[in-house]
Scaffold this motif. Structure first.
Motif, mmCIF file in Angstrom:
data_model
loop_
_atom_site.group_PDB
_atom_site.id
_atom_site.type_symbol
_atom_site.label_atom_id
_atom_site.label_comp_id
_atom_site.label_asym_id
_atom_site.label_seq_id
_atom_site.Cartn_x
_atom_site.Cartn_y
_atom_site.Cartn_z
ATOM 1 N N UNK A 7 0.808 -1.218 0.000
ATOM 2 C CA UNK A 7 0.000 0.000 0.000
ATOM 3 C C UNK A 7 0.845 1.272 0.000
ATOM 4 N N UNK A 8 2.162 1.122 -0.060
ATOM 5 C CA UNK A 8 3.005 2.308 -0.057
ATOM 6 C C UNK A 8 2.851 3.079 -1.362
ATOM 7 N N UNK A 9 3.001 4.365 -1.270
ATOM 8 C CA UNK A 9 2.993 5.198 -2.479
ATOM 9 C C UNK A 9 4.411 5.466 -2.956
ATOM 10 N N UNK A 10 5.393 5.047 -2.173
ATOM 11 C CA UNK A 10 6.798 5.240 -2.530
ATOM 12 C C UNK A 10 7.268 4.084 -3.401
ATOM 13 N N UNK A 11 7.122 4.229 -4.707
ATOM 14 C CA UNK A 11 7.509 3.172 -5.635
ATOM 15 C C UNK A 11 9.011 3.138 -5.896
ATOM 16 N N UNK A 12 9.754 4.058 -5.286
ATOM 17 C CA UNK A 12 11.212 4.016 -5.403
ATOM 18 C C UNK A 12 11.804 2.926 -4.512
#
Length: 166
Positions: A54-59
């Protein structure tokens, strides 16, 4: 730390049963799913980590390993004499098949990694290679099939009218 409800629900939605989640020791470290990797005797070798879905940090990398770990055959501890073995491309795929009462394993190193020493664990078993329907999956499956006797390779492209990748 126990799995948060939303993570457990995500795993269940992927087809993982609570029994398989518990039997494989999936856990939560506060920010990632912890996947213990064991040897054929069931001894924990290291943990592999799956980022929070669910993280928005795709890095952040989707998966990461503990420092110093090497590729292992995930699920090897479930191989017993006479069983049919499914080789999958990833741990989550193996866990999904385990949830269907199948013995399923995966290389922790990805589609392109399959060690000669793992063949001994599979020799004499009926083996199905179930890799993703993409270039990496096809190359990885072909590599394994050069190591084991094979009679037929099926790479599904459609289920009904739906394209298949995983």
């Amino acid at each position: 730390m126990p799995l948060p409800p939303n993570i457990k629900e995500w795993l269940n939605a992927r087809g993982l049963t609570d029994v398989v989640i518990a039997a494989n020791g999936l856990d939560w470290n506060g920010s990632e799913i912890v996947i213990p990797v064991r040897d054929a005797d069931g001894k924990v070798l290291f943990n592999k980590y799956r980022r929070n879905p669910f993280t928005t940090n795709t890095e952040l990398p989707k998966y990461r390993y503990e420092h110093g770990s090497t590729a292992q055959l995930y699920g090897a501890e479930w191989i017993v004499p006479g069983c049919v073995v499914f080789i999958c491309e990833g741990e989550m795929d193996a866990l999904r098949l385990q949830s269907e009462d199948r013995v399923a394993v995966s290389s922790t190193g990805g589609a392109g990694t399959f060690k000669d020493e793992w063949i001994q664990l599979l020799w004499g078993h009926e083996v199905y290679v179930c890799y993703d329907n993409d270039e990496a999956g096809m190359k990885g499956a072909a590599k394994i099939l050069t190591m084991l006797p094979a009679k037929l390779i099926i790479i599904p492209t459609l289920v009904g009218t739906t394209p298949v990748k995983d």
